[in-house]
Design a protein around this motif. Sequence first.
Motif, mmCIF file in Angstrom:
data_model
loop_
_atom_site.group_PDB
_atom_site.id
_atom_site.type_symbol
_atom_site.label_atom_id
_atom_site.label_comp_id
_atom_site.label_asym_id
_atom_site.label_seq_id
_atom_site.Cartn_x
_atom_site.Cartn_y
_atom_site.Cartn_z
ATOM 1 N N LEU A 1 -7.618 -42.641 3.652
ATOM 2 C CA LEU A 1 -8.181 -42.397 2.172
ATOM 3 C C LEU A 1 -9.334 -41.430 2.091
ATOM 4 O O LEU A 1 -9.305 -40.795 1.149
ATOM 5 N N ARG A 2 -10.107 -41.538 3.075
ATOM 6 C CA ARG A 2 -11.290 -40.565 2.890
ATOM 7 C C ARG A 2 -11.110 -38.930 3.302
ATOM 8 O O ARG A 2 -11.464 -38.152 2.509
ATOM 9 N N GLU A 3 -10.076 -38.801 4.070
ATOM 10 C CA GLU A 3 -9.553 -37.579 3.992
ATOM 11 C C GLU A 3 -8.590 -37.008 2.749
ATOM 12 O O GLU A 3 -8.883 -35.776 2.383
ATOM 13 N N ARG A 4 -7.981 -38.162 2.122
ATOM 14 C CA ARG A 4 -7.342 -37.719 0.801
ATOM 15 C C ARG A 4 -8.438 -37.234 -0.031
ATOM 16 O O ARG A 4 -8.153 -36.075 -0.993
ATOM 17 N N ILE A 5 -9.407 -37.992 -0.135
ATOM 18 C CA ILE A 5 -10.618 -37.593 -1.383
ATOM 19 C C ILE A 5 -11.273 -36.384 -0.909
ATOM 20 O O ILE A 5 -11.496 -35.510 -1.737
ATOM 21 N N SER A 6 -11.664 -36.175 0.450
ATOM 22 C CA SER A 6 -12.230 -35.150 0.647
ATOM 23 C C SER A 6 -11.338 -33.600 0.607
ATOM 24 O O SER A 6 -11.796 -32.761 0.048
ATOM 25 N N ALA A 7 -10.109 -33.767 0.798
ATOM 26 C CA ALA A 7 -9.121 -32.790 0.612
ATOM 27 C C ALA A 7 -9.264 -32.360 -0.835
ATOM 28 O O ALA A 7 -9.201 -31.428 -1.293
ATOM 29 N N ALA A 8 -9.337 -33.215 -1.819
ATOM 30 C CA ALA A 8 -9.115 -33.117 -3.386
ATOM 31 C C ALA A 8 -10.393 -32.391 -3.641
ATOM 32 O O ALA A 8 -10.359 -31.607 -4.632
ATOM 33 N N GLU A 9 -11.618 -32.814 -3.177
ATOM 34 C CA GLU A 9 -12.885 -32.602 -3.666
ATOM 35 C C GLU A 9 -13.124 -31.162 -3.082
ATOM 36 O O GLU A 9 -13.919 -30.404 -3.895
ATOM 37 N N GLU A 10 -12.505 -30.559 -2.267
ATOM 38 C CA GLU A 10 -12.701 -29.293 -1.743
ATOM 39 C C GLU A 10 -12.319 -28.294 -2.744
ATOM 40 O O GLU A 10 -12.742 -27.036 -2.482
ATOM 41 N N ASN A 11 -11.544 -28.608 -3.648
ATOM 42 C CA ASN A 11 -11.182 -27.610 -4.774
ATOM 43 C C ASN A 11 -12.314 -27.377 -5.744
ATOM 44 O O ASN A 11 -12.290 -26.543 -6.668
ATOM 45 N N TYR A 12 -13.465 -28.273 -5.757
ATOM 46 C CA TYR A 12 -14.511 -27.926 -6.824
ATOM 47 C C TYR A 12 -15.967 -27.611 -5.859
ATOM 48 O O TYR A 12 -16.283 -28.234 -4.789
ATOM 49 N N PRO A 13 -16.618 -26.781 -6.677
ATOM 50 C CA PRO A 13 -18.123 -26.599 -6.243
ATOM 51 C C PRO A 13 -19.014 -27.637 -6.529
ATOM 52 O O PRO A 13 -18.685 -28.578 -7.397
ATOM 53 N N GLY A 14 -20.175 -28.094 -5.707
ATOM 54 C CA GLY A 14 -20.996 -29.078 -6.123
ATOM 55 C C GLY A 14 -22.008 -28.901 -6.924
ATOM 56 O O GLY A 14 -23.338 -28.818 -6.744
ATOM 57 N N CYS A 15 -21.569 -28.707 -8.259
ATOM 58 C CA CYS A 15 -22.490 -28.377 -9.300
ATOM 59 C C CYS A 15 -22.706 -29.747 -10.299
ATOM 60 O O CYS A 15 -21.691 -30.265 -10.570
ATOM 61 N N LEU A 16 -23.923 -29.875 -10.481
ATOM 62 C CA LEU A 16 -24.188 -30.912 -11.425
ATOM 63 C C LEU A 16 -23.295 -30.738 -12.744
ATOM 64 O O LEU A 16 -22.953 -32.078 -13.431
ATOM 65 N N GLU A 17 -23.134 -29.639 -13.285
ATOM 66 C CA GLU A 17 -22.627 -29.380 -14.548
ATOM 67 C C GLU A 17 -21.028 -30.032 -14.505
ATOM 68 O O GLU A 17 -20.594 -30.580 -15.729
ATOM 69 N N ILE A 18 -20.425 -30.135 -13.301
ATOM 70 C CA ILE A 18 -18.938 -30.838 -13.356
ATOM 71 C C ILE A 18 -19.085 -32.054 -12.636
ATOM 72 O O ILE A 18 -17.925 -32.462 -12.430
#
Length: 105
Positions: free
Chosen positions: A22-39
């Motif tokens: 589950l942690r790996e699934r979420i991590s892989a999905a998050e990699e498509n997004y920059p870590g910006c407060l705006e999003i």
Amino acid sequence: MAAEINENVLKFFERYQNDTALRERISAAEENYPGCLEIRDAVVNDVLLPIAKDIGLEFTLSDLRKYETRLKMERLREEEFNEDTYPFWLLDRGWENDPDIFKED
């Protein structure tokens, strides 16, 4: 009176702590997004919440915010706060307030 916490949030993060896949699934999905407060909220809505729903533990952005706020306050009171212990999605998760993160080199 303290706001009630959605039980699915509690169950989801209990499972998250114990389920490497589950942690790996979420991590892989998050990699498509920059870590910006705006999003930040959009990332939670597009990544975390659909995965939670998919495994039968649906909750809302508001539920997550209540849970994380309560958890952080408890840890601060107990002076046991360690960001490595639990990855907050809305609070203190490496989100940057930098719009330049979207600019290409």
